[in-house]
Design a protein around this motif. Sequence first.
Motif, PDB file in Angstrom:
ATOM      1  N   LYS A 197       0.812  -1.216   0.000  1.00 34.94           N
ATOM      2  CA  LYS A 197       0.000   0.000   0.000  1.00 34.94           C
ATOM      3  C   LYS A 197       0.843   1.262   0.000  1.00 34.94           C
ATOM      4  N   SER A 198       1.998   1.254   0.663  1.00 36.68           N
ATOM      5  CA  SER A 198       2.744   2.515   0.668  1.00 36.68           C
ATOM      6  C   SER A 198       4.016   2.465  -0.166  1.00 36.68           C
ATOM      7  N   LYS A 199       4.440   1.282  -0.612  1.00 35.41           N
ATOM      8  CA  LYS A 199       5.640   1.248  -1.447  1.00 35.41           C
ATOM      9  C   LYS A 199       5.440   0.493  -2.748  1.00 35.41           C
ATOM     10  N   GLY A 200       4.312  -0.212  -2.864  1.00 34.97           N
ATOM     11  CA  GLY A 200       4.143  -1.063  -4.036  1.00 34.97           C
ATOM     12  C   GLY A 200       3.252  -0.479  -5.115  1.00 34.97           C
ATOM     13  N   LEU A 201       2.099   0.040  -4.722  1.00 34.04           N
ATOM     14  CA  LEU A 201       1.117   0.454  -5.720  1.00 34.04           C
ATOM     15  C   LEU A 201       0.733   1.916  -5.537  1.00 34.04           C
ATOM     16  N   LEU A 202       0.400   2.557  -6.665  1.00 32.62           N
ATOM     17  CA  LEU A 202      -0.159   3.904  -6.615  1.00 32.62           C
ATOM     18  C   LEU A 202      -1.662   3.717  -6.421  1.00 32.62           C
ATOM     19  N   LEU A 244       4.374   0.589 -14.574  1.00 35.79           N
ATOM     20  CA  LEU A 244       5.207   1.663 -14.019  1.00 35.79           C
ATOM     21  C   LEU A 244       6.685   1.310 -14.026  1.00 35.79           C
ATOM     22  N   GLN A 245       6.981   0.032 -13.768  1.00 39.61           N
ATOM     23  CA  GLN A 245       8.370  -0.365 -13.630  1.00 39.61           C
ATOM     24  C   GLN A 245       8.979  -0.771 -14.978  1.00 39.61           C
ATOM     25  N   LYS A 265       3.150  -6.637 -11.717  1.00 40.63           N
ATOM     26  CA  LYS A 265       3.960  -5.459 -12.012  1.00 40.63           C
ATOM     27  C   LYS A 265       5.443  -5.802 -11.983  1.00 40.63           C
TER      28      LYS A 265
END
Lengths: 334, 510
Positions: free
Chosen positions: B348-353, B364-365, B418
């Motif tokens: 939630k805070s580092k993986g996905l927008l 994205l990557q 992703k």
Amino acid sequence: MSVNEETREIRRRNWRDIDLRAVAPFAALVLLLILGAIVNPNFIGINNLANVATRSAFIAIIAIGATFVISSGDLDLSVGAMVAFVASLMILFMNSGVIADPALMLTAAIAFTIVGGAACGLVNGLITTVGRIEPFIATLGTMGIYRGLTTWLSQGGAITLRDPVLQEMYRPAYFGSILGIPVPIAVILAVTSVAAFILYRTRYGRHVVAVGSNSDVARYSGIPVNRVRTIAFVIQGLCVAVAVLLYVPRLGSTSATTGILWELQAITAVVVGGTALKGGAGRVWGTICGAFILELVGNIMLLSNFISEYLIGAIQGAIIIIAMLVQRSLVRKS
Amino acid sequence: MSSQTIDADAGAVVLSARRISKSFNGVQVLFSVNFDLRAGEIHALMGENGAGKSTLVKILSGFEQPTSGEIILDGNPVKLPPNGAAEALGIVIIHQEFNLAEHLTVTESLFLGREVTRFGMLDRKYMRAETRRVLDLLGSHVDENAMISGLSIADKQMVEIAKAISRDARVVFMDEPTAVLSREETNFLFRQVRKLRDQGTSFVFVSHKLDEVMELTDRVTVLRDGQWIKTSPTAILDGESIAQLMVGRELSKLFPAKREPDVDEEIMLSVNSLSTGYVRDASFEVRKGEILGFSGMIGSGRTELMEAVAGLRSRASGEVIIKGETVPSGDVHAANRRGLAYMTKDRKSKGLLLNSRMTANLTLQSLENHGKLGYLNPASEAAALERARRRFDIRVRDGNVVAGRMSGGNQQKLLLAKVMETEPDIIIIDEPTRGIDVGTKQQIYHFISALARDGRSIIVVSSEMPEVIGLCTRVAVMREGRIVGMLEGDEISEQEIMRYAAGLKKKAVA
């Protein structure tokens, strides 16, 4: 479910999917146009509207750059001072007479201005990223520096383009028109189209939005976060340079008070246009719409007689607050 | 054993839980748990990650209300007031992350919210003297005028304890208090805790460290999967039996069959004496097609190590060699280009927008794959999403939904998709199934297994032991920043991992 039903279902969903936040500024623009037409029949005339659009060019173009900076989660307060500084440099360059041929001189001056704007943006970007200073503070500092340097260059007075040949040659860049469209409006359209392409259709644009919406996610996805932010500041600098290229032929002169409070107008245009101030969603066309709204409000106040035009600042201030309230209530609903 | 408390004349029960159950959003995490705490005892609460210890502590301190069951304080059923107001009843919780405002002084922290005034003015002199008195009582040399921000972690903990004492705490909950302390600091803490215990204060000590539990506590309660398993005097247990109580369960058919790679398979990744932050001297290798597990307690340094391997964190020393090539420190791109990808545990805070749609997240990557010269081709991205949805079975009704509105399981699948879009040969998956339902867990285990069969090398970092045991052919165990064990084949069992993770066993790792 039959195919027919399914497409209908999808269409219904698409209708619901339309982002109210993206539509709101355009709806506001239409309302203003209607209001203007009621207030004064001359308002809706093509001449008046073209005039309004032309006058909004400086703020609109600067605000396009601000859309990038804000989308990536930063803020640039120095743009007004940057206009004054870069414009002064441009005029001083043309006054220096280092190149005799006027056409060549003008070309060189344009290139010089673009490089100057990009450099000013780069300075802002490096201070915030490499120097790790809050963008608010960093650009508050450079705002003082650019403004102060302008005052020093002009020795407190004005810097005026002296060469009449250059003046005459450069004049059409603001007062001329291409295919019947005034140059400033054509430039707005060109800059906005390029910006929209970059923001919505390129890798860099995707990176800007990712960094602005969550820089940790961006970092973990292998995005060079600091480079993305710095480039956004450089884009802002380039937009300032384009605005300067239109500004100088208009008056042929700058002073320490050039572009005062333009940073606030640019930020207002961006926010009214639906870009979130906390980053993560850029709306380039919304920004242009925001810039028009600001100029239109002033125009309507001038044409009508029931509000003093000295209140323009207050009305613009009220607009930004109303825009934020509308945005927030739309977010809550969705 | 330090325990001097004798069961026969043990103190009266101060606080107890009777048949406490608790559900969050329909998921039951505690099942009719009993627990009692006597006056003047140190009671250990033990269990694996997710056993329900923290939830029980929160219920007993009023931060959560039980779904059913009752709490009894001094013989009377009570409903504890929420948000720390139970402090007024003498029940204090010392959090893992301290609740001290960094910009206050020690005195100000102690009296925060109940400042003493004289004629309407703050009585600073009295408050300072009182703070000094409490700190002296604890034998602490912390300056009562020092700023919290300038204190060491151990001193902050002392201030927390002083705060508890100054509020006449009778019951103190300590959640992993020694996780960040050195041995000396731990000893000092234990001396103070024993002293207070002897004066009648009761402590609940939540810890993963078996040796400390054996050393400090009077009784132990073990929870497993939200159920009460056993309460027993510490003196009659040993570390082995506690470990067994904590684990004691069989693995279900969640996992696909393991497939051991050939011994002469190519080495894809090798890490040599890597140090970064808390991590010291870590070395390991992964072969083609292998699934290597990383086990250990939360905070043992696994994520730090993996982030350093992936270039998300710079390393202090050591080298990372991917397919025979050394990669520079702290360079995500270099690691990515050579085919290594890291999947964060923090989706939630580092993986996905969370505010972006699936497509923007998926690509994205790997945007370079979707157009030339920085231009993006929407059709190519849409095709990628279609493929990913099919391959990883991402089930959403509306393809335009933003990631934040998807279920945890679908988010996790999207995150895996992703990472896989970068077509990595080596994939580090940190906590592959955190916070997702059992059905999706099983799917993800099968994806991981299939990727390994495809010839990719996978590192699974997990705090859930069954996961590591069920998936991996080799398991590294980390403890306090070091790799303390490397288990293979039949050695891989919960008891064995627990022995290494809790520091009962240690072997040199080549």
